[in-house]
Design a protein around this motif. Structure first.
Motif, PDB file in Angstrom:
ATOM      1  N   SER A  95       4.695  -8.945  10.180  1.00 40.31           N
ATOM      2  CA  SER A  95       4.185 -10.243  10.128  1.00 40.31           C
ATOM      3  C   SER A  95       3.274 -10.223   9.011  1.00 40.31           C
ATOM      4  O   SER A  95       2.353  -9.587   8.776  1.00 40.31           O
ATOM      5  CB  SER A  95       3.194 -10.529  11.141  1.00 40.31           C
ATOM      6  OG  SER A  95       2.687 -11.790  11.223  1.00 40.31           O
ATOM      7  N   VAL A  96       3.662 -11.043   8.072  1.00 40.90           N
ATOM      8  CA  VAL A  96       3.165 -11.217   6.623  1.00 40.90           C
ATOM      9  C   VAL A  96       2.336 -12.456   6.437  1.00 40.90           C
ATOM     10  O   VAL A  96       2.775 -13.357   6.512  1.00 40.90           O
ATOM     11  CB  VAL A  96       4.066 -10.948   5.484  1.00 40.90           C
ATOM     12  CG1 VAL A  96       3.240 -10.848   3.932  1.00 40.90           C
ATOM     13  CG2 VAL A  96       4.888  -9.640   5.378  1.00 40.90           C
TER      14      VAL A  96
ATOM     15  N   VAL B 170      -1.497 -10.320  11.435  1.00 36.93           N
ATOM     16  CA  VAL B 170      -0.479 -10.179  10.429  1.00 36.93           C
ATOM     17  C   VAL B 170      -0.722  -8.651   9.875  1.00 36.93           C
ATOM     18  O   VAL B 170      -1.800  -7.942  10.320  1.00 36.93           O
ATOM     19  CB  VAL B 170      -0.712 -10.858   9.225  1.00 36.93           C
ATOM     20  CG1 VAL B 170      -0.444 -12.412   9.642  1.00 36.93           C
ATOM     21  CG2 VAL B 170      -2.076 -10.766   8.529  1.00 36.93           C
ATOM     22  N   THR B 171       0.352  -8.020   9.686  1.00 33.56           N
ATOM     23  CA  THR B 171       0.358  -6.366   9.251  1.00 33.56           C
ATOM     24  C   THR B 171       0.086  -6.326   7.756  1.00 33.56           C
ATOM     25  O   THR B 171      -0.074  -5.143   7.283  1.00 33.56           O
ATOM     26  CB  THR B 171       1.594  -5.876   9.540  1.00 33.56           C
ATOM     27  OG1 THR B 171       2.709  -6.688   9.283  1.00 33.56           O
ATOM     28  CG2 THR B 171       1.713  -5.764  11.115  1.00 33.56           C
ATOM     29  N   ALA B 172       0.208  -7.555   6.863  1.00 33.87           N
ATOM     30  CA  ALA B 172       0.292  -7.383   5.300  1.00 33.87           C
ATOM     31  C   ALA B 172      -0.295  -8.843   5.021  1.00 33.87           C
ATOM     32  O   ALA B 172      -0.018  -9.802   5.714  1.00 33.87           O
ATOM     33  CB  ALA B 172       1.454  -6.955   4.576  1.00 33.87           C
ATOM     34  N   LEU B 173      -1.031  -8.827   3.794  1.00 33.78           N
ATOM     35  CA  LEU B 173      -1.327 -10.046   3.358  1.00 33.78           C
ATOM     36  C   LEU B 173      -1.186 -10.390   1.855  1.00 33.78           C
ATOM     37  O   LEU B 173      -1.270  -9.328   0.946  1.00 33.78           O
ATOM     38  CB  LEU B 173      -2.926 -10.175   3.487  1.00 33.78           C
ATOM     39  CG  LEU B 173      -3.716 -11.406   3.067  1.00 33.78           C
ATOM     40  CD1 LEU B 173      -3.223 -12.824   3.831  1.00 33.78           C
ATOM     41  CD2 LEU B 173      -5.088 -11.212   2.915  1.00 33.78           C
TER      42      LEU B 173
ATOM     43  N   THR C 140      -8.772  -1.711   6.216  1.00 36.49           N
ATOM     44  CA  THR C 140      -8.063  -1.184   7.117  1.00 36.49           C
ATOM     45  C   THR C 140      -6.810  -0.493   6.519  1.00 36.49           C
ATOM     46  O   THR C 140      -6.277   0.387   7.237  1.00 36.49           O
ATOM     47  CB  THR C 140      -7.683  -2.370   8.077  1.00 36.49           C
ATOM     48  OG1 THR C 140      -6.740  -3.105   7.670  1.00 36.49           O
ATOM     49  CG2 THR C 140      -8.617  -2.941   8.770  1.00 36.49           C
ATOM     50  N   GLY C 141      -6.536  -0.727   5.393  1.00 42.47           N
ATOM     51  CA  GLY C 141      -5.464   0.226   4.857  1.00 42.47           C
ATOM     52  C   GLY C 141      -4.080  -0.567   5.082  1.00 42.47           C
ATOM     53  O   GLY C 141      -3.078  -0.323   4.338  1.00 42.47           O
ATOM     54  N   LYS C 142      -4.280  -1.994   5.403  1.00 41.53           N
ATOM     55  CA  LYS C 142      -3.097  -2.864   5.534  1.00 41.53           C
ATOM     56  C   LYS C 142      -2.754  -3.127   3.809  1.00 41.53           C
ATOM     57  O   LYS C 142      -3.686  -3.556   3.478  1.00 41.53           O
ATOM     58  CB  LYS C 142      -3.639  -3.742   6.453  1.00 41.53           C
ATOM     59  CG  LYS C 142      -3.570  -3.542   8.111  1.00 41.53           C
ATOM     60  CD  LYS C 142      -3.540  -4.796   8.711  1.00 41.53           C
ATOM     61  CE  LYS C 142      -3.764  -4.367  10.280  1.00 41.53           C
ATOM     62  NZ  LYS C 142      -3.931  -5.676  11.178  1.00 41.53           N
TER      63      LYS C 142
ATOM     64  N   GLU D 266       6.095   0.965   5.169  1.00 40.46           N
ATOM     65  CA  GLU D 266       5.737   2.435   5.373  1.00 40.46           C
ATOM     66  C   GLU D 266       4.291   2.444   5.902  1.00 40.46           C
ATOM     67  O   GLU D 266       3.960   3.457   6.746  1.00 40.46           O
ATOM     68  CB  GLU D 266       5.519   2.885   3.949  1.00 40.46           C
ATOM     69  CG  GLU D 266       6.802   2.844   3.095  1.00 40.46           C
ATOM     70  CD  GLU D 266       6.808   3.107   1.890  1.00 40.46           C
ATOM     71  OE1 GLU D 266       5.707   2.915   1.195  1.00 40.46           O
ATOM     72  OE2 GLU D 266       8.003   3.388   1.229  1.00 40.46           O
ATOM     73  N   ALA D 267       3.241   1.411   5.818  1.00 39.81           N
ATOM     74  CA  ALA D 267       2.308   1.360   6.310  1.00 39.81           C
ATOM     75  C   ALA D 267       2.184   1.398   7.929  1.00 39.81           C
ATOM     76  O   ALA D 267       1.634   2.117   8.740  1.00 39.81           O
ATOM     77  CB  ALA D 267       1.154   0.362   5.840  1.00 39.81           C
ATOM     78  N   GLY D 268       3.080   0.545   8.379  1.00 36.08           N
ATOM     79  CA  GLY D 268       3.351   0.416   9.826  1.00 36.08           C
ATOM     80  C   GLY D 268       3.954   1.792  10.503  1.00 36.08           C
ATOM     81  O   GLY D 268       3.530   2.091  11.747  1.00 36.08           O
ATOM     82  N   ASP D 269       4.786   2.346   9.696  1.00 38.84           N
ATOM     83  CA  ASP D 269       5.363   3.473  10.335  1.00 38.84           C
ATOM     84  C   ASP D 269       4.311   4.653  10.337  1.00 38.84           C
ATOM     85  O   ASP D 269       4.229   5.476  11.435  1.00 38.84           O
ATOM     86  CB  ASP D 269       6.578   3.893   9.379  1.00 38.84           C
ATOM     87  CG  ASP D 269       7.839   3.135   9.760  1.00 38.84           C
ATOM     88  OD1 ASP D 269       7.791   2.376  10.589  1.00 38.84           O
ATOM     89  OD2 ASP D 269       8.804   3.126   8.892  1.00 38.84           O
ATOM     90  N   GLN D 270       3.728   4.780   9.376  1.00 38.55           N
ATOM     91  CA  GLN D 270       2.659   5.890   9.251  1.00 38.55           C
ATOM     92  C   GLN D 270       1.508   5.511  10.259  1.00 38.55           C
ATOM     93  O   GLN D 270       1.195   6.584  10.902  1.00 38.55           O
ATOM     94  CB  GLN D 270       1.975   5.670   7.886  1.00 38.55           C
ATOM     95  CG  GLN D 270       1.192   6.936   7.676  1.00 38.55           C
ATOM     96  CD  GLN D 270       0.746   7.205   5.978  1.00 38.55           C
ATOM     97  OE1 GLN D 270       0.938   6.378   5.368  1.00 38.55           O
ATOM     98  NE2 GLN D 270       0.329   8.284   5.748  1.00 38.55           N
ATOM     99  N   SER D 271       1.010   4.175  10.206  1.00 38.54           N
ATOM    100  CA  SER D 271       0.142   4.213  11.250  1.00 38.54           C
ATOM    101  C   SER D 271       0.713   4.172  12.864  1.00 38.54           C
ATOM    102  O   SER D 271      -0.050   4.931  13.752  1.00 38.54           O
ATOM    103  CB  SER D 271      -0.218   2.703  11.042  1.00 38.54           C
ATOM    104  OG  SER D 271      -1.445   2.348  12.428  1.00 38.54           O
ATOM    105  N   SER D 272       1.765   3.822  13.197  1.00 45.70           N
ATOM    106  CA  SER D 272       2.312   4.370  14.659  1.00 45.70           C
ATOM    107  C   SER D 272       2.603   5.590  14.752  1.00 45.70           C
ATOM    108  O   SER D 272       2.380   6.078  15.953  1.00 45.70           O
ATOM    109  CB  SER D 272       3.527   3.444  14.722  1.00 45.70           C
ATOM    110  OG  SER D 272       4.620   3.634  13.912  1.00 45.70           O
ATOM    111  N   SER D 273       3.173   6.388  13.752  1.00 47.34           N
ATOM    112  CA  SER D 273       3.528   8.028  14.120  1.00 47.34           C
ATOM    113  C   SER D 273       2.170   8.692  14.106  1.00 47.34           C
ATOM    114  O   SER D 273       1.999   9.417  14.783  1.00 47.34           O
ATOM    115  CB  SER D 273       4.384   8.158  12.874  1.00 47.34           C
ATOM    116  OG  SER D 273       3.557   8.144  11.515  1.00 47.34           O
TER     117      SER D 273
END
Length: 252
Positions: free
Chosen positions: A2-3, A38-41, A70-72, A221-228
């Motif tokens: 979600s952007v 949202v996960t990015a802005l 937050t690093g998003k 990439e940020a979402g994958d890194q956060s979830s893992s």
């Protein structure tokens, strides 16, 4: 994914349209609480002083700063780049509030007034390597800023050579009989630092969506890194460094 696109003023509709062309639905952001969804802005281009006043009126600055921390991923284009800079020069009297995060010094109106707006081909080897397509990008500079200085952790993605007159003025050179000399000065117009992306030009006003695809990969990439990372033991978090790329359309 979600952007969000900050929709206070400027070219937010054009960014939303570019996201739609890549199959991503963007969300207009006007209130601080909307950032939670949202996960990015994207902070679009526009009139930076007006955008800053509206953001201050809606008490958005604390939430925007928290979002960056937050690093998003956050991408600022033109006025958005000014927002993300740690320092801005060439501002109007009284200055304006900044979000910060990018270790850069930005000149607010480096290229002059609206009448000095222009288009040019920019060399973008990193973008071409990531997204395919030509090794150049048609940059649209509309009353645009430029990055004068960038910190050691800032990756330069594009720069632009400006002709600079070394003489104090044409008149004084003519009167003294000295030959007027002109040199080239490079200024930075696109950077990446961690989760932050900044461009002094307007990719959203072109049909080339490679910058948007590049940014979406940052978000993925940020979402994958956060979830893992969240599923790992605390002692193993240090090993969670390498992002996992996702497949997105590339420029044809």
């Amino acid at each position: 994914m979600s952007v969000g696109v900050l929709a206070l003023q400027g070219s937010f509709n054009e960014h939303l349209a570019a996201l739609r062309r890549l199959g991503v639905k963007g969300m207009e952001i006007r209130k601080a609480e909307q950032l939670e969804h949202v996960t990015a802005l994207i902070i679009p281009g526009g009139e930076s002083t007006t955008m800053a006043k509206l953001a201050e009126y809606h008490n958005l600055f604390p939430a925007l700063r928290d979002f960056v921390k937050t690093g998003k991923p956050v991408w600022g284009t033109c006025a958005g780049l000014i927002f993300l800079a740690n320092k801005a020069v060439g501002q109007k009297s009284g200055g304006q509030e900044l979000v910060g995060g990018l270790d850069c010094t930005v000149h607010r109106n480096f290229f002059g007034s609206q009448l000095q707006s222009f288009e040019t081909e920019l060399s973008v080897p990193v973008l071409a390597a990531m997204e395919g397509g030509p090794a150049s990008f048609r940059g649209l500079f509309i009353r645009a800023p430029a990055i004068l200085e960038a910190g050691p952790n800032v990756e330069v993605l594009a720069d632009y050579s400006v002709l600079k007159d070394k003489a104090t003025s044409y008149k004084s050179s003519a009167e003294s009989g000295e030959e007027q000399t002109v040199s080239e000065e490079k200024v930075i117009v696109a950077v990446k630092q961690g989760n932050l992306l900044g461009t002094a030009f307007h990719p959203e006003l072109t049909a080339d969506t490679r910058w948007h695809s590049f940014f979406l990969k940052m978000a993925g990439e940020a979402g994958d890194q956060s979830s893992s990372c969240s599923s790992m033991a605390e002692e193993d978090l240090a090993d969670c460094q390498q992002p996992r790329p996702i497949d997105l359309p590339i420029f044809q």
